[in-house]
Scaffold this active site. Structure first.
Site, PDB file in Angstrom:
ATOM      1  N   GLY A  11       3.950   2.431  14.434  1.00  0.00           N
ATOM      2  CA  GLY A  11       3.582   3.905  14.389  1.00  0.00           C
ATOM      3  C   GLY A  11       4.669   4.757  13.806  1.00  0.00           C
ATOM      4  O   GLY A  11       4.666   5.823  14.093  1.00  0.00           O
ATOM      5  N   SER A  12       5.566   4.025  12.923  1.00  0.00           N
ATOM      6  CA  SER A  12       6.499   5.003  12.282  1.00  0.00           C
ATOM      7  C   SER A  12       5.993   5.935  11.205  1.00  0.00           C
ATOM      8  O   SER A  12       6.402   6.971  11.034  1.00  0.00           O
ATOM      9  CB  SER A  12       7.638   4.155  11.696  1.00  0.00           C
ATOM     10  OG  SER A  12       7.228   3.478  10.480  1.00  0.00           O
ATOM     11  N   ASN A  13       4.848   5.260  10.599  1.00  0.00           N
ATOM     12  CA  ASN A  13       4.326   6.291   9.487  1.00  0.00           C
ATOM     13  C   ASN A  13       3.546   7.204  10.142  1.00  0.00           C
ATOM     14  O   ASN A  13       3.428   8.518   9.604  1.00  0.00           O
ATOM     15  CB  ASN A  13       3.182   5.552   8.619  1.00  0.00           C
ATOM     16  CG  ASN A  13       3.922   4.507   7.517  1.00  0.00           C
ATOM     17  OD1 ASN A  13       4.400   5.510   6.564  1.00  0.00           O
ATOM     18  ND2 ASN A  13       4.369   3.210   7.657  1.00  0.00           N
ATOM     19  N   ARG A  92      -6.289  -4.475   9.378  1.00  0.00           N
ATOM     20  CA  ARG A  92      -7.690  -4.662   9.328  1.00  0.00           C
ATOM     21  C   ARG A  92      -8.221  -4.348   8.021  1.00  0.00           C
ATOM     22  O   ARG A  92      -7.966  -3.111   7.390  1.00  0.00           O
ATOM     23  CB  ARG A  92      -8.643  -4.132  10.458  1.00  0.00           C
ATOM     24  CG  ARG A  92      -8.095  -4.311  12.010  1.00  0.00           C
ATOM     25  CD  ARG A  92      -8.177  -5.947  12.296  1.00  0.00           C
ATOM     26  NE  ARG A  92      -7.326  -5.994  13.501  1.00  0.00           N
ATOM     27  CZ  ARG A  92      -6.742  -7.189  13.760  1.00  0.00           C
ATOM     28  NH1 ARG A  92      -7.241  -8.290  13.281  1.00  0.00           N
ATOM     29  NH2 ARG A  92      -6.202  -7.163  15.100  1.00  0.00           N
ATOM     30  N   ILE A  93      -9.083  -5.119   7.447  1.00  0.00           N
ATOM     31  CA  ILE A  93      -9.920  -5.102   6.372  1.00  0.00           C
ATOM     32  C   ILE A  93     -11.147  -4.184   6.794  1.00  0.00           C
ATOM     33  O   ILE A  93     -11.838  -4.777   7.506  1.00  0.00           O
ATOM     34  CB  ILE A  93     -10.220  -6.008   5.565  1.00  0.00           C
ATOM     35  CG1 ILE A  93      -9.143  -7.148   5.139  1.00  0.00           C
ATOM     36  CG2 ILE A  93     -11.031  -5.786   4.280  1.00  0.00           C
ATOM     37  CD1 ILE A  93      -7.914  -6.390   4.475  1.00  0.00           C
ATOM     38  N   LEU A  94     -11.298  -3.130   6.343  1.00  0.00           N
ATOM     39  CA  LEU A  94     -12.665  -2.361   6.459  1.00  0.00           C
ATOM     40  C   LEU A  94     -13.657  -2.576   5.511  1.00  0.00           C
ATOM     41  O   LEU A  94     -13.341  -2.542   4.166  1.00  0.00           O
ATOM     42  CB  LEU A  94     -12.024  -0.669   6.563  1.00  0.00           C
ATOM     43  CG  LEU A  94     -11.340  -0.597   7.690  1.00  0.00           C
ATOM     44  CD1 LEU A  94     -10.956   1.181   7.756  1.00  0.00           C
ATOM     45  CD2 LEU A  94     -11.987  -0.685   9.285  1.00  0.00           C
ATOM     46  N   ASN A 108      -4.686   4.474   2.336  1.00  0.00           N
ATOM     47  CA  ASN A 108      -3.770   3.591   3.066  1.00  0.00           C
ATOM     48  C   ASN A 108      -2.257   3.558   2.545  1.00  0.00           C
ATOM     49  O   ASN A 108      -2.149   3.934   1.232  1.00  0.00           O
ATOM     50  CB  ASN A 108      -4.426   2.181   2.718  1.00  0.00           C
ATOM     51  CG  ASN A 108      -3.641   0.873   3.264  1.00  0.00           C
ATOM     52  OD1 ASN A 108      -3.360   1.065   4.470  1.00  0.00           O
ATOM     53  ND2 ASN A 108      -3.426  -0.037   2.546  1.00  0.00           N
ATOM     54  N   HIS A 110       0.752   1.003   1.712  1.00  0.00           N
ATOM     55  CA  HIS A 110       0.949  -0.272   1.444  1.00  0.00           C
ATOM     56  C   HIS A 110       2.397  -0.699   1.108  1.00  0.00           C
ATOM     57  O   HIS A 110       2.976   0.094   0.171  1.00  0.00           O
ATOM     58  CB  HIS A 110       0.008  -0.981   0.375  1.00  0.00           C
ATOM     59  CG  HIS A 110       0.469  -2.435   0.449  1.00  0.00           C
ATOM     60  ND1 HIS A 110      -0.148  -3.336   1.320  1.00  0.00           N
ATOM     61  CD2 HIS A 110       1.044  -3.186  -0.777  1.00  0.00           C
ATOM     62  CE1 HIS A 110       0.044  -4.575   0.953  1.00  0.00           C
ATOM     63  NE2 HIS A 110       0.841  -4.622  -0.418  1.00  0.00           N
ATOM     64  N   ASP A 146      -6.404  -3.961  -0.824  1.00  0.00           N
ATOM     65  CA  ASP A 146      -5.403  -3.027  -1.578  1.00  0.00           C
ATOM     66  C   ASP A 146      -5.565  -2.775  -2.858  1.00  0.00           C
ATOM     67  O   ASP A 146      -4.619  -3.049  -3.806  1.00  0.00           O
ATOM     68  CB  ASP A 146      -4.146  -3.879  -1.270  1.00  0.00           C
ATOM     69  CG  ASP A 146      -3.594  -3.874   0.050  1.00  0.00           C
ATOM     70  OD1 ASP A 146      -3.992  -3.013   0.927  1.00  0.00           O
ATOM     71  OD2 ASP A 146      -3.066  -4.874   0.564  1.00  0.00           O
TER      72      ASP A 146
HETATM   73  C1  GAR Z   1       4.002  -0.362   7.056  1.00  0.00           C
HETATM   74  O1  GAR Z   1       5.192  -0.855   6.329  1.00  0.00           O
HETATM   75  C2  GAR Z   1       2.760  -0.366   6.042  1.00  0.00           C
HETATM   76  O2  GAR Z   1       3.100  -0.217   5.006  1.00  0.00           O
HETATM   77  C3  GAR Z   1       2.272  -1.754   6.638  1.00  0.00           C
HETATM   78  O3  GAR Z   1       2.467  -1.850   7.867  1.00  0.00           O
HETATM   79  C4  GAR Z   1       3.735  -1.266   8.389  1.00  0.00           C
HETATM   80  C5  GAR Z   1       3.342  -0.180   9.587  1.00  0.00           C
HETATM   81  O4  GAR Z   1       4.533   0.271  10.021  1.00  0.00           O
HETATM   82  N1  GAR Z   1       0.831  -2.024   6.365  1.00  0.00           N
HETATM   83  C6  GAR Z   1       0.287  -2.904   5.621  1.00  0.00           C
HETATM   84  O5  GAR Z   1       1.078  -3.939   5.383  1.00  0.00           O
HETATM   85  C7  GAR Z   1      -1.067  -2.988   5.297  1.00  0.00           C
HETATM   86  N2  GAR Z   1      -1.174  -4.152   4.448  1.00  0.00           N
HETATM   87  P1  GAR Z   1       4.383   1.461  11.136  1.00  0.00           P
HETATM   88  O6  GAR Z   1       3.428   0.888  12.319  1.00  0.00           O
HETATM   89  O7  GAR Z   1       6.104   1.587  11.571  1.00  0.00           O
HETATM   90  O8  GAR Z   1       3.887   2.752  10.332  1.00  0.00           O
END
Ligand code: GAR
Length: 228
Positions: A11-13, A92-94, A108, A110, A146
């Site tokens: 959950g850093s994003n 997950r792919i929606l 999203n 990526h 994606d």
């Molecule tokens: C992020 O790096 C995001 O880009 C990636 O998961 C990580 C989640 O980090 N997403 C994918 O790879 C989707 N294909 P977070 O939980 O720290 O935000």
């Protein structure tokens, strides 16, 4: 504009989005809920610590039943007046069941410069391939993996000796900048989608673009080209 965040991981994003919200940098976008696909996701704690409603829909309970999983997600979101769905590390792919409820309202983040390296766990693949530049992409979600129209991208160098974790960390720092920015543009109604093209209205006099070249050229002394 109310938005929900779907997460699978740490959950850093999500934290970057909530920081931007607290700092008044989301253009009036309001986080109303966080939904994870399992109860272990660190994102649940990130949300709860910040006082944002958080819950989970265990993907494992639905096995091969993607439609059932998506229907349950929609039920969970139903009480909220959701204008935007942000996938922030949602692995997950929606499909059409979910996406048709939010046409052009799912984005999203990526960890690669799409269309290169779609899918999951791409950092090791990027290093093995030997790319010199990687980065992050925020895009609208369509039914492909994606493949949706691109809103914003940021590039970072791949450094000698990088392992997947080092590269992922450098890319993640860019994700934390571009994801809140994309949400803000949407809240401000500044994005217009036409086919694959996403236009940004009212671009201000921010810095001129430059070239990021890696490894750096000898004769440029580390400077980058500037374009007007
Ligand atoms: C992020 O790096 C995001 O880009 C990636 O998961 C990580 C989640 O980090 N997403 C994918 O790879 C989707 N294909 P977070 O939980 O720290 O935000």
């Amino acid at each position: 504009m109310n938005f929900v965040v779907l997460c699978s991981g740490r959950g850093s994003n999500l934290a970057a989005l909530l920081d931007a919200h607290e700092a008044g940098r989301l253009g009036g976008a309001e986080p109303v809920a966080v939904v994870c696909d399992g109860h272990h996701a660190g994102a649940l704690n990130v949300a709860r610590e910040r006082g944002v409603y958080a819950t989970f829909v265990p993907r494992t309970a639905y096995h091969a039943n993607r439609e059932g999983f998506e229907r349950r997600l929609l039920e969970v979101l139903a009480p909220f007046r959701v204008d935007l769905v942000v996938l922030a590390g949602f692995l997950r792919i929606l499909g059409p069941t979910f996406l048709s409820a939010f046409p052009q309202r799912v984005i999203n983040v990526h960890p690669a410069l799409l269309p290169a390296f779609p899918g999951q766990g791409v950092w090791a693949d990027e290093i093995r391939y030997g790319v010199r530049l990687s980065g992050a992409t925020v895009h609208f979600v369509d039914e492909g993996v994606d493949t949706g129209p691109i809103i914003v991208q940021g590039a970072v160098p791949v450094l000698e000796g990088d392992g997947p974790d080092e590269l992922a960390g450098r890319i993640r720092a860019v994700e934390h900048l571009i994801l809140p920015q994309a949400v803000r543009w949407l809240a401000e109604g500044r994005l217009e989608v036409s086919g694959r093209e996403v236009r940004l209205a009212g671009q201000g006099p921010a810095g001129r673009p430059g070239a990021l070249i890696w490894p750096p050229l000898d004769h440029e002394g580390g400077k980058v080209l500037k374009f007007s």
